[in-house]
Design an enzyme around this catalytic site. Structure first.
Site, short mmCIF file in Angstrom:
data_model
loop_
_atom_site.label_atom_id
_atom_site.label_comp_id
_atom_site.label_asym_id
_atom_site.label_seq_id
_atom_site.Cartn_x
_atom_site.Cartn_y
_atom_site.Cartn_z
N LYS A 215 0.83 -1.21 0.00
CA LYS A 215 0.00 0.00 0.00
C LYS A 215 0.86 1.26 0.00
CE LYS A 215 -3.53 2.76 0.57
NZ LYS A 215 -4.42 3.10 -0.55
N CYS A 269 -3.89 10.17 1.57
CA CYS A 269 -3.03 9.06 1.17
C CYS A 269 -1.70 9.53 0.58
CB CYS A 269 -3.77 8.16 0.18
SG CYS A 269 -5.16 7.26 0.88
#
Length: 429
Positions: A215, A269
């Site tokens: 991720k 993010c």
């Protein structure tokens, strides 16, 4: 894991990822409890409404609440599956803060029972899932926790990060491939069975550490590529060259695909997660750190260029957009907010802000005389426009309505407008 209606799922955190995830799971017939610490969020969801802007989410939430498969609460309840979807910010020194994750795990520990599955979805530093397991082992010594028992395990713990795009979350929660990392292979297999209830994309199992780094690697990859585009735009601006034309021409090469520059990088993010890799090994993450610094510096470059245009053009100024990307209401880490707030503080009551996804200005504008107006008012009253977000609304303005306006376009959406004279980058107080 069967697909019947008996499965009980608790989703901790009803934000931009947690609420869509809870609603999609509830649509499968599972009984889903959404847990949040904000009373207004709980009340909104229980009324069948949403507190965030996302395509088709309002209809889905309304439907599953009406059917009784989704409800919200301030308190945790026993369940079969617990999904942690809480924030993972960084501190002032850019060190990752997993406090919300550990607090969520502490809450889960109070109702955890044999056979349960705990899944962490929050983007986290490598090793966080193991810390969740360690904490649960400490809080529940009556349960055999994977990685902390030589005699098997009573529960399963896994990591499965979201990888969705705002504006397409409901589609991508289902269609995108998922990486599922277990504390043990058995944990990964059990989590795989759960995601198979609602994911059509491929589900690939691995270790929790590999999934966590995957991720972070995905978001750092995006950040590095955007940094190249942003650095090109600053070079082109300094040299008096149209960066949009340069990128358009360069991308005609069969092996070149340069992204589009903007006023920086925002969102929870891409603007945050690369720092988790930097914090883990500062001496090794040189490219990742530099990309973050380049993207952060683009904010100052845009402030300088926009301020130079505003200083030499009379009349009111419209700042178009505050969200961190087009067509959403998410202002987290938004470079547009930083640019617009700096210009509002500098140019006072000359400034109007247009943001179709906001009802009030963010706190960054406190102490300024800036006003939030609609796009028609801005077109009528403002002579200068600074484009910070490429909302469809702004793209749709026809050329005749913006003719004669002075424009600083940080998004390249009004190509027919003359570019402002380039200025050397400088910091604007």
């Amino acid at each position: 894991m069967d697909s019947g209606t008996e499965l009980k799922v608790a989703v901790l955190g009803l934000g931009y990822i947690g609420l869509p995830t809870a609603a999609v799971i509830a649509r499968t017939g599972a009984q889903v409890l959404g847990v949040d610490v904000t009373p207004s969020v709980v009340d909104t969801v229980n009324s069948g409404r949403v507190h965030i802007e996302e395509v088709d989410l309002d209809g889905l939430v309304s439907g599953v609440v009406a059917r009784g498969t989704l409800r919200a609460s301030l308190a945790i309840e026993p369940a079969d599956v617990f999904v942690i979807a809480v924030p993972t910010p960084f501190d002032e020194d850019r060190a990752p803060n997993i406090g919300y994750v550990l607090r969520a795990a502490t809450t889960i520990a109070t109702v955890l029972k044999r056979g349960d599955l705990v899944i962490l979805e929050s983007t986290s530093p490598v090793g966080t899932t193991e810390k969740v397991a360690e904490l649960l082992a400490q809080l529940r010594p009556d349960l055999k926790v994977p990685g902390h028992s030589a005699e098997g395990a009573d529960i399963a713990i896994a990591y499965c990060p979201e990888r969705v795009l705002p504006g397409r979350i409901l589609i991508e929660l289902i269609d995108n491939d998922r990486v599922i990392g277990g504390i043990t292979p058995r944990c990964a297999r059990k989590a795989l069975g759960f995601y198979r209830r609602f994911v059509r994309g491929a589900c690939v199992t691995t270790t929790s550490r590999a999934a966590e780094m995957t991720k972070l690697a995905e978001n750092a990859y995006r950040d590095v590529n955007i940094a190249y585009a942003n650095e090109l735009s600053m070079l082109a601006g300094t040299m008096g060259v149209d960066v949009w034309e340069v990128i358009r021409l360069a991308n005609r090469h069969p092996r070149v695909n340069i992204l589009q520059p903007g006023p920086g990088v925002g969102g929870h993010c891409i603007a945050v997660d690369p720092w988790f890799l930097v914090a883990a090994a500062p001496e090794r993450a040189r490219l990742i750190r530099t990309a973050r610094e380049v993207n952060d510096s683009k904010v100052d470059f845009v402030i300088a260029g926009a301020a130079e245009l505003i200083e030499r053009t009379p009349g009111r100024v419209a700042l178009l957009g505050l969200a961190f990307k087009a067509n959403i209401d998410d202002f987290r880490e938004s470079p547009a907010v930083k640019v617009a707030a700096a210009l509002a503080h500098r140019f006072g009551n000359r400034v109007d802000v247009v943001e179709p996804y906001a009802s009030v200005l963010p706190s960054a504008f406190d102490g300024t005389a800036a006003a939030l107006v609609d796009v028609d008012t801005a077109l009528e009253q403002c002579a200068t426009f600074v484009i910070l977000v490429d909302h469809d609304l702004f793209r749709s303005i026809p050329a005749q309505e913006r003719a004669g306006k002075h424009v600083y376009d940080a998004r390249g959406i009004w190509p027919d407008q003359p570019a402002p004279a380039p200025v050397a980058p400088r910091l604007v107080a």
